[in-house]
Write a protein that holds these residues in place. Structure first.
Motif, PDB file in Angstrom:
ATOM      1  N   LEU A  68      40.827  41.727 -10.191  1.00  0.00           N
ATOM      2  CA  LEU A  68      40.112  40.931  -9.203  1.00  0.00           C
ATOM      3  C   LEU A  68      40.221  41.582  -7.838  1.00  0.00           C
ATOM      4  O   LEU A  68      41.270  42.067  -7.458  1.00  0.00           O
ATOM      5  CB  LEU A  68      40.701  39.525  -9.135  1.00  0.00           C
ATOM      6  CG  LEU A  68      40.679  38.771 -10.452  1.00  0.00           C
ATOM      7  CD1 LEU A  68      41.376  37.450 -10.271  1.00  0.00           C
ATOM      8  CD2 LEU A  68      39.269  38.557 -10.903  1.00  0.00           C
TER       9      LEU A  68
ATOM     10  N   VAL B  94      37.299  31.262 -16.295  1.00  0.00           N
ATOM     11  CA  VAL B  94      37.483  32.538 -15.606  1.00  0.00           C
ATOM     12  C   VAL B  94      38.516  33.382 -16.347  1.00  0.00           C
ATOM     13  O   VAL B  94      38.326  34.583 -16.537  1.00  0.00           O
ATOM     14  CB  VAL B  94      37.893  32.312 -14.131  1.00  0.00           C
ATOM     15  CG1 VAL B  94      38.312  33.619 -13.476  1.00  0.00           C
ATOM     16  CG2 VAL B  94      36.754  31.676 -13.354  1.00  0.00           C
ATOM     17  N   ARG B  95      39.603  32.762 -16.795  1.00  0.00           N
ATOM     18  CA  ARG B  95      40.639  33.506 -17.523  1.00  0.00           C
ATOM     19  C   ARG B  95      40.072  34.077 -18.822  1.00  0.00           C
ATOM     20  O   ARG B  95      40.405  35.195 -19.202  1.00  0.00           O
ATOM     21  CB  ARG B  95      41.840  32.624 -17.811  1.00  0.00           C
ATOM     22  CG  ARG B  95      42.932  33.372 -18.566  1.00  0.00           C
ATOM     23  CD  ARG B  95      44.236  32.674 -18.633  1.00  0.00           C
ATOM     24  NE  ARG B  95      44.165  31.379 -19.287  1.00  0.00           N
ATOM     25  CZ  ARG B  95      45.238  30.663 -19.602  1.00  0.00           C
ATOM     26  NH1 ARG B  95      46.434  31.100 -19.317  1.00  0.00           N
ATOM     27  NH2 ARG B  95      45.102  29.498 -20.175  1.00  0.00           N
TER      28      ARG B  95
ATOM     29  N   SER C 138      42.863  40.492 -17.233  1.00  0.00           N
ATOM     30  CA  SER C 138      43.396  40.376 -15.884  1.00  0.00           C
ATOM     31  C   SER C 138      44.745  39.685 -15.893  1.00  0.00           C
ATOM     32  O   SER C 138      45.080  38.937 -16.799  1.00  0.00           O
ATOM     33  CB  SER C 138      42.444  39.580 -14.991  1.00  0.00           C
ATOM     34  OG  SER C 138      41.280  40.293 -14.776  1.00  0.00           O
TER      35      SER C 138
ATOM     36  N   ASN D 271      47.185  36.890 -15.052  1.00  0.00           N
ATOM     37  CA  ASN D 271      46.990  35.444 -14.860  1.00  0.00           C
ATOM     38  C   ASN D 271      47.285  35.009 -13.435  1.00  0.00           C
ATOM     39  O   ASN D 271      46.679  34.066 -12.934  1.00  0.00           O
ATOM     40  CB  ASN D 271      47.850  34.658 -15.843  1.00  0.00           C
ATOM     41  CG  ASN D 271      47.289  34.689 -17.238  1.00  0.00           C
ATOM     42  OD1 ASN D 271      46.110  34.901 -17.437  1.00  0.00           O
ATOM     43  ND2 ASN D 271      48.144  34.461 -18.212  1.00  0.00           N
TER      44      ASN D 271
ATOM     45  N   VAL E  96      44.144  35.556 -11.423  1.00  0.00           N
ATOM     46  CA  VAL E  96      43.134  34.538 -11.732  1.00  0.00           C
ATOM     47  C   VAL E  96      43.502  33.237 -11.032  1.00  0.00           C
ATOM     48  O   VAL E  96      42.665  32.598 -10.405  1.00  0.00           O
ATOM     49  CB  VAL E  96      42.998  34.327 -13.257  1.00  0.00           C
ATOM     50  CG1 VAL E  96      42.079  33.160 -13.561  1.00  0.00           C
ATOM     51  CG2 VAL E  96      42.489  35.597 -13.922  1.00  0.00           C
TER      52      VAL E  96
END
Length: 92
Positions: A9, A53-54, A60, A62, A65
């Motif tokens: 991200l 989103v996860r 990614s 956590n 996120v």
């Protein structure tokens, strides 16, 4: 050109990939919830949003996120509630 092995991200809503090069576009994130009642429901729309989103950004971290989702919430009480709920779901 994007990198495709693991998503990271960047600046809350943008995503880039790292490792291998490819021509894939980064995934589209769902729209932010607009129907939150801010009362800390057990089935809060923000919890569902974080789960979506996860699942989209499966590789990614956590914590990233969780931070991305929490940064979108203005109310400190709702942010504290959601932080606790996300921790209980293994986001942090």
């Amino acid at each position: 050109m994007f990198l495709a092995s693991q998503w990271r991200l960047v600046k809350s809503s943008r995503v880039i990939c790292i490792r291998r090069f490819c021509l894939q576009q980064p995934p589209e994130l769902p729209e932010e919830p607009m129907t939150c009642c801010m009362s800390g429901c057990a089935n809060c729309v923000w919890i569902e949003y974080a789960d979506k989103v996860r699942s989209i950004l499966a590789n990614s971290d956590n914590k990233q996120v969780s931070k991305m989702v929490l940064d979108k919430i203005q109310d400190p009480n709702m942010k504290a509630f959601l932080s606790m709920e996300l921790k209980s779901k293994g986001f942090q």
